[in-house]
Design a protein around this motif. Structure first.
Motif, mmCIF file in Angstrom:
data_model
loop_
_atom_site.group_PDB
_atom_site.id
_atom_site.type_symbol
_atom_site.label_atom_id
_atom_site.label_comp_id
_atom_site.label_asym_id
_atom_site.label_seq_id
_atom_site.Cartn_x
_atom_site.Cartn_y
_atom_site.Cartn_z
ATOM 1 N N VAL A 2 0.833 -1.198 0.000
ATOM 2 C CA VAL A 2 0.000 0.000 0.000
ATOM 3 C C VAL A 2 0.870 1.252 0.000
ATOM 4 C CG1 VAL A 2 -1.709 1.314 1.312
ATOM 5 C CG2 VAL A 2 -1.957 -1.150 1.078
ATOM 6 N N ASP A 43 0.000 6.567 8.628
ATOM 7 C CA ASP A 43 -1.050 5.601 8.932
ATOM 8 C C ASP A 43 -1.144 5.495 10.452
ATOM 9 O OD1 ASP A 43 -2.820 3.480 9.069
ATOM 10 O OD2 ASP A 43 -1.719 2.216 7.678
ATOM 11 N N ASP A 45 -2.184 2.698 12.152
ATOM 12 C CA ASP A 45 -1.817 1.341 12.568
ATOM 13 C C ASP A 45 -0.425 0.992 12.054
ATOM 14 O OD1 ASP A 45 -2.126 -1.127 13.745
ATOM 15 O OD2 ASP A 45 -3.154 -1.989 12.006
ATOM 16 N N LEU A 70 -3.732 9.062 7.149
ATOM 17 C CA LEU A 70 -4.382 8.294 6.092
ATOM 18 C C LEU A 70 -4.606 6.898 6.652
ATOM 19 C CD1 LEU A 70 -5.247 8.491 3.113
ATOM 20 C CD2 LEU A 70 -3.011 7.590 2.508
ATOM 21 N N THR A 71 -5.861 6.520 6.834
ATOM 22 C CA THR A 71 -6.132 5.282 7.549
ATOM 23 C C THR A 71 -7.398 4.602 7.063
ATOM 24 O OG1 THR A 71 -6.376 4.354 9.765
ATOM 25 C CG2 THR A 71 -7.442 6.456 9.354
ATOM 26 N N SER A 72 -7.533 3.363 7.444
ATOM 27 C CA SER A 72 -8.774 2.631 7.183
ATOM 28 C C SER A 72 -9.676 2.668 8.414
ATOM 29 C CB SER A 72 -8.466 1.184 6.805
ATOM 30 O OG SER A 72 -7.752 0.562 7.843
ATOM 31 N N LEU A 73 -9.172 3.234 9.526
ATOM 32 C CA LEU A 73 -9.925 3.304 10.779
ATOM 33 C C LEU A 73 -10.733 4.588 10.831
ATOM 34 C CD1 LEU A 73 -7.056 2.174 13.171
ATOM 35 C CD2 LEU A 73 -8.893 0.770 12.246
ATOM 36 N N GLY A 74 -11.918 4.563 10.275
ATOM 37 C CA GLY A 74 -12.743 5.759 10.201
ATOM 38 C C GLY A 74 -13.747 5.900 11.311
ATOM 39 N N LEU A 92 -9.510 8.835 4.698
ATOM 40 C CA LEU A 92 -9.563 7.380 4.608
ATOM 41 C C LEU A 92 -8.719 6.883 3.440
ATOM 42 C CD1 LEU A 92 -13.336 6.737 5.349
ATOM 43 C CD2 LEU A 92 -11.386 6.298 6.836
ATOM 44 N N LYS A 93 -8.157 5.685 3.602
ATOM 45 C CA LYS A 93 -7.294 5.109 2.568
ATOM 46 C C LYS A 93 -8.029 4.853 1.264
ATOM 47 C CE LYS A 93 -3.933 2.698 5.408
ATOM 48 N NZ LYS A 93 -3.433 1.395 5.835
ATOM 49 N N ASP A 94 -9.336 4.641 1.333
ATOM 50 C CA ASP A 94 -10.068 4.344 0.098
ATOM 51 C C ASP A 94 -10.520 5.605 -0.639
ATOM 52 O OD1 ASP A 94 -12.082 5.142 1.793
ATOM 53 O OD2 ASP A 94 -13.281 3.309 1.584
ATOM 54 N N ASP A 115 -12.245 14.329 6.145
ATOM 55 C CA ASP A 115 -13.360 13.784 5.380
ATOM 56 C C ASP A 115 -14.660 14.264 6.027
ATOM 57 O OD1 ASP A 115 -15.425 11.353 5.217
ATOM 58 O OD2 ASP A 115 -14.184 11.387 3.402
#
Length: 190
Positions: A2, A43, A45, A70-74, A92-94, A115
């Motif tokens: 990633v 990130d 994590d 920048l994370t997936s933990l929203g 968010l990463k997406d 966001d």
């Protein structure tokens, strides 16, 4: 993988140059001190040190380096913790690549970026009702420590630890200690 993809995407932008990349949170501050980037994309994590702790260190020791999480933990609690760590942006990463590039540009010139959906959810979420000591004791219990272990580690009596845990269960309107751990974890208070 990633991280490599993000570096490749950002390097496609004419006005953005990636000057360094690291694989663990404990390397962020030394690398930032060496390269003095305008923006550190972090990130949450990460191994060795979580990204929010690293972002907080950057804010304190290298305030000219702006931070974009920048994370997936929203989750709302994560957003609140990020804002408490004085990050300059949270994405968010997406998110689409153009949104990331624009966020980097905005953070670089001093704007705050978050966001919009995450901001609303964080705004609508309750603050953690637990005191720092209550959260610490619940965190230790969540990690499998017994009342005796927690008491020894925190220099408290086992009765005091049980009282703290009972207070936590009551404050969180939980059925028991396990339910309190679930509620606190889901709310990102631990």
């Amino acid at each position: 993988m990633v991280r490599g993809a993000l570096v490749a995407l950002l390097n496609l932008e004419q006005d953005i140059e990636v000057v360094a990349e690291v694989c663990s949170g404990d390397k962020i501050l030394p690398m930032a001190a060496e390269y003095l980037p305008d923006v550190a994309i972090i990130d949450i994590d990460l191994p060795a040190k979580d990204g929010l702790a690293a972002a907080s260190e950057l804010c304190q020791q290298l305030p000219s380096v702006r931070t974009l999480i920048l994370t997936s933990l929203g989750r709302p609690g994560t957003v609140r913790r990020a804002l408490d760590a004085k990050v300059n942006g949270f994405l968010l990463k997406d998110a689409p690549a153009d949104k990331l590039a624009n966020a980097v540009r905005s953070v670089a010139i001093g704007r705050r970026v978050i966001d919009s959906e995450l901001a609303l959810s964080a705004w609508e979420t309750e603050d953690c009702p637990l005191t720092p000591r209550e959260a610490e004791i619940l965190r230790l219990a969540a990690n499998g420590r017994t009342v005796a272990d927690i008491a020894a580690e925190l220099f408290l009596s086992p009765g005091t630890v049980r009282n703290y845990l009972a207070t936590v269960v009551t404050k969180l309107n939980a059925r028991n200690r396990v339910d309190a751990i679930r509620i606190a974890t889901d709310s990102d208070w631990l």
